[in-house]
Design a protein around this motif. Sequence first.
Motif, PDB file in Angstrom:
ATOM      1  N   MET A  78       8.614  32.499 -35.494  1.00 31.67           N
ATOM      2  CA  MET A  78       8.748  32.693 -37.200  1.00 31.67           C
ATOM      3  C   MET A  78       9.624  34.075 -37.152  1.00 31.67           C
ATOM      4  O   MET A  78       8.755  34.893 -37.886  1.00 31.67           O
ATOM      5  N   MET A 108       5.118  35.860 -35.469  1.00 25.40           N
ATOM      6  CA  MET A 108       5.795  36.107 -36.946  1.00 25.40           C
ATOM      7  C   MET A 108       6.173  37.552 -36.866  1.00 25.40           C
ATOM      8  O   MET A 108       5.468  38.447 -36.379  1.00 25.40           O
ATOM      9  N   VAL A 120       4.048  22.894 -44.103  1.00 26.27           N
ATOM     10  CA  VAL A 120       3.522  24.002 -44.905  1.00 26.27           C
ATOM     11  C   VAL A 120       4.938  25.133 -44.671  1.00 26.27           C
ATOM     12  O   VAL A 120       5.812  25.016 -43.878  1.00 26.27           O
ATOM     13  N   VAL A 157      -2.547  22.299 -34.825  1.00 28.34           N
ATOM     14  CA  VAL A 157      -3.786  22.434 -35.773  1.00 28.34           C
ATOM     15  C   VAL A 157      -4.474  23.645 -35.594  1.00 28.34           C
ATOM     16  O   VAL A 157      -4.860  24.106 -34.390  1.00 28.34           O
ATOM     17  N   GLY A 158      -4.563  24.528 -36.677  1.00 29.77           N
ATOM     18  CA  GLY A 158      -5.048  25.832 -36.805  1.00 29.77           C
ATOM     19  C   GLY A 158      -6.682  25.671 -37.183  1.00 29.77           C
ATOM     20  O   GLY A 158      -7.667  25.576 -36.588  1.00 29.77           O
ATOM     21  N   SER A 159      -6.488  25.805 -38.767  1.00 30.18           N
ATOM     22  CA  SER A 159      -7.743  26.040 -39.397  1.00 30.18           C
ATOM     23  C   SER A 159      -8.738  24.854 -39.259  1.00 30.18           C
ATOM     24  O   SER A 159      -9.981  24.941 -38.978  1.00 30.18           O
ATOM     25  N   MET A 185       7.543  21.340 -40.289  1.00 28.99           N
ATOM     26  CA  MET A 185       6.741  22.121 -41.026  1.00 28.99           C
ATOM     27  C   MET A 185       6.038  21.319 -42.110  1.00 28.99           C
ATOM     28  O   MET A 185       7.075  20.899 -42.864  1.00 28.99           O
ATOM     29  N   GLY A 244      -1.599  30.435 -41.721  1.00 32.48           N
ATOM     30  CA  GLY A 244      -2.633  29.253 -41.481  1.00 32.48           C
ATOM     31  C   GLY A 244      -3.304  29.084 -42.830  1.00 32.48           C
ATOM     32  O   GLY A 244      -3.158  29.853 -43.672  1.00 32.48           O
ATOM     33  N   GLY A 251      -1.331  22.586 -42.221  1.00 28.00           N
ATOM     34  CA  GLY A 251      -2.399  21.782 -42.786  1.00 28.00           C
ATOM     35  C   GLY A 251      -2.766  20.504 -42.023  1.00 28.00           C
ATOM     36  O   GLY A 251      -2.994  19.596 -42.767  1.00 28.00           O
ATOM     37  N   VAL A 252      -2.460  20.225 -40.907  1.00 36.20           N
ATOM     38  CA  VAL A 252      -2.964  19.246 -40.390  1.00 36.20           C
ATOM     39  C   VAL A 252      -4.437  19.283 -40.043  1.00 36.20           C
ATOM     40  O   VAL A 252      -4.996  20.323 -39.211  1.00 36.20           O
ATOM     41  N   ASP A 288       3.287  20.623 -37.949  1.00 35.80           N
ATOM     42  CA  ASP A 288       2.579  21.936 -38.080  1.00 35.80           C
ATOM     43  C   ASP A 288       2.583  22.192 -39.355  1.00 35.80           C
ATOM     44  O   ASP A 288       3.546  22.408 -40.241  1.00 35.80           O
ATOM     45  N   GLN A 339      -2.990  26.600 -45.236  1.00 36.50           N
ATOM     46  CA  GLN A 339      -2.412  26.214 -46.344  1.00 36.50           C
ATOM     47  C   GLN A 339      -2.466  24.638 -46.534  1.00 36.50           C
ATOM     48  O   GLN A 339      -2.772  23.863 -45.439  1.00 36.50           O
ATOM     49  N   LEU A 389      -3.686  31.340 -34.154  1.00 36.36           N
ATOM     50  CA  LEU A 389      -3.017  32.060 -35.035  1.00 36.36           C
ATOM     51  C   LEU A 389      -4.695  32.856 -35.830  1.00 36.36           C
ATOM     52  O   LEU A 389      -4.725  34.023 -36.187  1.00 36.36           O
ATOM     53  N   GLN A 390      -5.618  31.879 -35.909  1.00 37.38           N
ATOM     54  CA  GLN A 390      -6.763  32.122 -36.620  1.00 37.38           C
ATOM     55  C   GLN A 390      -8.038  32.162 -35.806  1.00 37.38           C
ATOM     56  O   GLN A 390      -9.074  31.970 -35.915  1.00 37.38           O
ATOM     57  N   ALA A 444       6.292  28.139 -43.315  1.00 40.57           N
ATOM     58  CA  ALA A 444       6.113  29.177 -42.366  1.00 40.57           C
ATOM     59  C   ALA A 444       5.600  30.194 -42.855  1.00 40.57           C
ATOM     60  O   ALA A 444       6.191  30.833 -43.738  1.00 40.57           O
ATOM     61  N   GLY A 445       4.488  30.739 -41.921  1.00 43.43           N
ATOM     62  CA  GLY A 445       4.007  32.169 -42.438  1.00 43.43           C
ATOM     63  C   GLY A 445       2.558  32.311 -42.253  1.00 43.43           C
ATOM     64  O   GLY A 445       2.042  33.641 -41.906  1.00 43.43           O
TER      65      GLY A 445
HETATM   66  O1  LIG Z   1       3.247  27.830 -38.179  1.00 41.35           O
HETATM   67  C1  LIG Z   1       2.111  28.067 -38.551  1.00 41.35           C
HETATM   68  C2  LIG Z   1       1.996  28.544 -40.075  1.00 41.35           C
HETATM   69  O2  LIG Z   1       3.350  29.007 -40.153  1.00 41.35           O
HETATM   70  C3  LIG Z   1       0.859  27.508 -37.945  1.00 41.35           C
HETATM   71  O3  LIG Z   1       1.105  27.011 -36.749  1.00 41.35           O
HETATM   72  C4  LIG Z   1       0.011  26.469 -38.818  1.00 41.35           C
HETATM   73  O4  LIG Z   1      -0.038  26.971 -40.196  1.00 41.35           O
HETATM   74  C5  LIG Z   1      -1.183  25.887 -38.393  1.00 41.35           C
HETATM   75  O5  LIG Z   1      -2.356  26.467 -38.928  1.00 41.35           O
HETATM   76  P1  LIG Z   1      -3.271  25.342 -40.036  1.00 41.35           P
HETATM   77  O6  LIG Z   1      -3.242  24.354 -39.219  1.00 41.35           O
HETATM   78  O7  LIG Z   1      -4.303  26.145 -40.632  1.00 41.35           O
HETATM   79  O8  LIG Z   1      -2.026  25.154 -41.182  1.00 41.35           O
END
Ligand SMILES: O=C(CO)[C@H](O)[C@H](O)COP(=O)(O)O
Length: 232
Positions: A79, A48, A150, A203-205, A148, A155, A184-185, A182, A157, A21-22, A152-153
């Motif tokens: 999503m 999304m 966070v 894991v995103g950010s 989740m 990355g 903020g991991v 999923d 957070q 996503l990022q 959804a919507g």
């Molecule tokens: O489903 C998601 C957001 O809706 C992403 O998978 C999730 O946020 C991953 O990014 P980060 O690790 O930065 O939170």
Amino acid sequence: MTNPRVKQLFEASPVILPSLLQCDFGNLEREVRQLEEDGCQGLHLDVMDGVFVPNISYGMPVVDAIRKLTDLPLDVHLMIQDPGKYAQAFSDAGADLLTFHVEAVDEIAPVLDNVRSLNMGTGLVLNPGTAIEAVTPFLNEIDVVLVMSVDAGFGGQAFNPVALDKLKALRAIKPDLILEIDGGVNLETIGSCREAGADLFVVGSAIFRSSDYAAALDRLRLEVQRHDPHSS
Ligand SMILES: O=C(CO)[C@H](O)[C@H](O)COP(=O)(O)O
Ligand SMILES: [Co+2]
């Protein structure tokens, strides 16, 4: 589960799944190759639609492009509103595991039947505000619950610890269920997710904001090992 890539993913558990996503979409092939070299065992694709969530990311063409780039299992997180309408299209694009939000459908069962008929792994997703009772009637018909941490919507957070209670409760109900976390991991939160019973860690950010993906992944994997509930 008959889909061989999903079987491979589950057998490799615990697994960290980078969330595309990022990442740098201008260099998608380089990003995917880098993640493969860094030993990633699957990819998490965040779809999304700007309706179910107030953000738009990408759809089937990007999933198709990533499918052509790699043989890694593709875990597609829908999503989107009315996900059943697009299950075939995402299957055709190469999704191996398809998860959809219980909040995005009026009735879960028909969508679940549809996804399962397409030889994909199936999963139900719970936003932080949704109780696990929304999925407990279906635990014998799905492969994964994506919890989740966070809303959804987006990355990047902050992790919502309510997800930990849900992981523990679901683990207690169905010991062999694959649990995915999923949102903020990162290095600070992944250990408690593992202790709470998670198998798959999106894991995103915490990966894509680092300058060295391999080092970030290795540190995360170490944390998962250190907090493994099965290790003495
Ligand atoms: O489903 C998601 C957001 O809706 C992403 O998978 C999730 O946020 C991953 O990014 P980060 O690790 O930065 O939170
Ligand atoms: Co996601």
